[in-house]
Design an enzyme around this catalytic site. Sequence first.
Site, PDB file in Angstrom:
ATOM      1  N   SER A  41     -82.798  50.214  16.154  1.00 48.63           N
ATOM      2  CA  SER A  41     -83.348  48.982  15.593  1.00 48.63           C
ATOM      3  C   SER A  41     -84.195  48.121  16.526  1.00 48.63           C
ATOM      4  O   SER A  41     -84.997  47.326  16.058  1.00 48.63           O
ATOM      5  CB  SER A  41     -82.218  48.120  15.048  1.00 48.63           C
ATOM      6  OG  SER A  41     -81.303  47.782  16.081  1.00 48.63           O
ATOM      7  N   ALA A  42     -83.987  48.197  17.836  1.00 51.29           N
ATOM      8  CA  ALA A  42     -84.685  47.275  18.744  1.00 51.29           C
ATOM      9  C   ALA A  42     -86.195  47.541  18.725  1.00 51.29           C
ATOM     10  O   ALA A  42     -86.615  48.689  18.546  1.00 51.29           O
ATOM     11  CB  ALA A  42     -84.139  47.424  20.159  1.00 51.29           C
ATOM     12  N   PRO A  43     -87.009  46.479  18.885  1.00 50.65           N
ATOM     13  CA  PRO A  43     -86.634  45.085  19.154  1.00 50.65           C
ATOM     14  C   PRO A  43     -86.326  44.249  17.917  1.00 50.65           C
ATOM     15  O   PRO A  43     -86.128  43.056  18.022  1.00 50.65           O
ATOM     16  CB  PRO A  43     -87.860  44.540  19.881  1.00 50.65           C
ATOM     17  CG  PRO A  43     -88.997  45.303  19.287  1.00 50.65           C
ATOM     18  CD  PRO A  43     -88.473  46.690  18.999  1.00 50.65           C
ATOM     19  N   GLY A  44     -86.330  44.854  16.725  1.00 43.64           N
ATOM     20  CA  GLY A  44     -85.865  44.140  15.545  1.00 43.64           C
ATOM     21  C   GLY A  44     -86.919  43.769  14.526  1.00 43.64           C
ATOM     22  O   GLY A  44     -86.615  43.125  13.526  1.00 43.64           O
ATOM     23  N   LYS A  52     -88.613  45.687  12.344  1.00 45.83           N
ATOM     24  CA  LYS A  52     -88.358  46.329  11.055  1.00 45.83           C
ATOM     25  C   LYS A  52     -87.029  45.850  10.464  1.00 45.83           C
ATOM     26  O   LYS A  52     -86.910  45.677   9.247  1.00 45.83           O
ATOM     27  CB  LYS A  52     -88.360  47.849  11.224  1.00 45.83           C
ATOM     28  CG  LYS A  52     -89.677  48.403  11.753  1.00 45.83           C
ATOM     29  CD  LYS A  52     -89.602  49.898  11.970  1.00 45.83           C
ATOM     30  CE  LYS A  52     -90.828  50.410  12.702  1.00 45.83           C
ATOM     31  NZ  LYS A  52     -90.862  49.989  14.117  1.00 45.83           N
ATOM     32  N   ASP A  97     -78.555  49.948  18.554  1.00 45.73           N
ATOM     33  CA  ASP A  97     -79.468  50.420  19.587  1.00 45.73           C
ATOM     34  C   ASP A  97     -78.634  51.006  20.717  1.00 45.73           C
ATOM     35  O   ASP A  97     -77.492  50.590  20.931  1.00 45.73           O
ATOM     36  CB  ASP A  97     -80.369  49.307  20.113  1.00 45.73           C
ATOM     37  CG  ASP A  97     -81.536  49.886  20.915  1.00 45.73           C
ATOM     38  OD1 ASP A  97     -82.562  50.231  20.297  1.00 45.73           O
ATOM     39  OD2 ASP A  97     -81.402  50.037  22.146  1.00 45.73           O
ATOM     40  N   ASP A 134     -74.706  54.780  20.336  1.00 47.84           N
ATOM     41  CA  ASP A 134     -75.557  55.958  20.230  1.00 47.84           C
ATOM     42  C   ASP A 134     -75.462  56.416  18.782  1.00 47.84           C
ATOM     43  O   ASP A 134     -74.385  56.808  18.314  1.00 47.84           O
ATOM     44  CB  ASP A 134     -75.055  57.052  21.176  1.00 47.84           C
ATOM     45  CG  ASP A 134     -75.953  58.273  21.190  1.00 47.84           C
ATOM     46  OD1 ASP A 134     -76.655  58.518  20.179  1.00 47.84           O
ATOM     47  OD2 ASP A 134     -75.944  59.011  22.193  1.00 47.84           O
ATOM     48  N   CYS A 182     -93.799  56.161  15.955  1.00 47.74           N
ATOM     49  CA  CYS A 182     -95.107  55.585  16.339  1.00 47.74           C
ATOM     50  C   CYS A 182     -95.874  56.606  17.172  1.00 47.74           C
ATOM     51  O   CYS A 182     -96.454  56.284  18.198  1.00 47.74           O
ATOM     52  CB  CYS A 182     -94.929  54.263  17.086  1.00 47.74           C
ATOM     53  SG  CYS A 182     -93.920  54.365  18.574  1.00 47.74           S
TER      54      CYS A 182
END
Length: 450
Positions: free
Chosen positions: A260-263, A265, A283, A310, A382
């Site tokens: 999830s980081a940095p948050g 989405k 994360d 994890d 990405c």
Amino acid sequence: MSKYVLRETALDLLTRIGEQGGFSHVLLDREITKQELSRQDGALLTEIVYGTLQRRDLIDYYVQPFVAKQKKIKPWVRWLLYMSVYQMEFLERVPDHAIIHEAVEISKRRGHKGISSFTNGVLRSVQRKGLRSLDEIEEPVERLAIETSHPAWLVKRWMDQYGRSITEEMCRANMQHLPLSVRVQPLRISRLEAMEQLREDGFKVEESLLSPQGMVVSEGQLLKHSLFTEGKVTIQDQSSMLVAEMMDLEKGMTILDACSAPGGKTTHIAEKMEDEGEIVAYDLHVKKAKLVNKKAEQLQLTSIQASQADSRNLADLHEAASFDRILLDAPCSGLGVLRGKPDIKYHKQLEDVFSLRKIQDELLDRVAPLLKEGGKLVYSTCTVDRHENEEAVQHFLKQHPEFTVDHEFFNDLPEVTKGSKGQSDFGLQMFPQDFDTDGFFLTRLVKQSK
């Protein structure tokens, strides 16, 4: 900040990024904040650092004829030459003689008379004789690699995967500035209201075509504007915004965001569900999980709970079939974000693509049982490498016949993406040249009912 000090700062950053592997966007943002740079100084520092990094190999090609082959150059001297030639060739605001003078002064201060004489000699030769032509390079891959400062292995790989035309467009797009895009927090302000405020304050802003919450800001310093400081808008690339838009969300759902980081989405998901439901976010690193909670707090969202874990081991924490939706925004090579993080292209190797793919396969395999029957899983990266994208999805579907590509996904895509060259049976590959965004891949899979 004086122009001399600004260029010394640029040299420090380039040496740290180029020689020690520092992250350009992190170090640059930190320096601008620490020095409290004006908008103008911050823009010039960014231009010199990013511009020099983006064109490193091209500038090296230009500089080589003016440096004796046997001469060993200290790293900081080499970066001083690179940034000076970049300014002489690609920036018009400062005359060559001023650039050379400042470079010589920096070399005197940092080195000795021999280094300052060498710096002066190389730069004056560049000014007097001009730069050699790329026509000297006959081999197409090598020429494109040097012209656009991409490693030759990467250019060849993209040509093999996508053909020459798309590869050339992609390499050239990666040399261009990435416009700033932001997302409104719709529970606190509408996009129309935000755009009106920004335009009144002298910003140039347009609607994003990829998200009804998105805006593209082409002029104006947003980080100091009250909309940003008060958490009514947040920075997020348009391609990244497409993820939550494509998750087919409803209020009250239980969502897993596995990486999830940095948050960005994670918080977008919460906004799409009007902050009604439960978003369980993880994360691998404690600090990064805290960043997600901090971003949720800034945006005044309460449905998110981020923790360290994890995500390959989430079966120890959650029962099977616990979630309505799962987002796996997988760790990847990052080869889609070279416009904003140009140093990545010099640090990545082909083996990174394959080692990351193993992690992607493991993550997909481990989170799949946590999805309810009829639930949907969005997989995104990405990067622009087929091995991490379409091929990873194909592999997963072979291993998990209970999953299929949700073909409604293609109907739900924004109109602007319809008919894209990057669309395949397994998802949408967005190239940086397509929509003036990062390169990005996403797809939506559905778990069939038994």
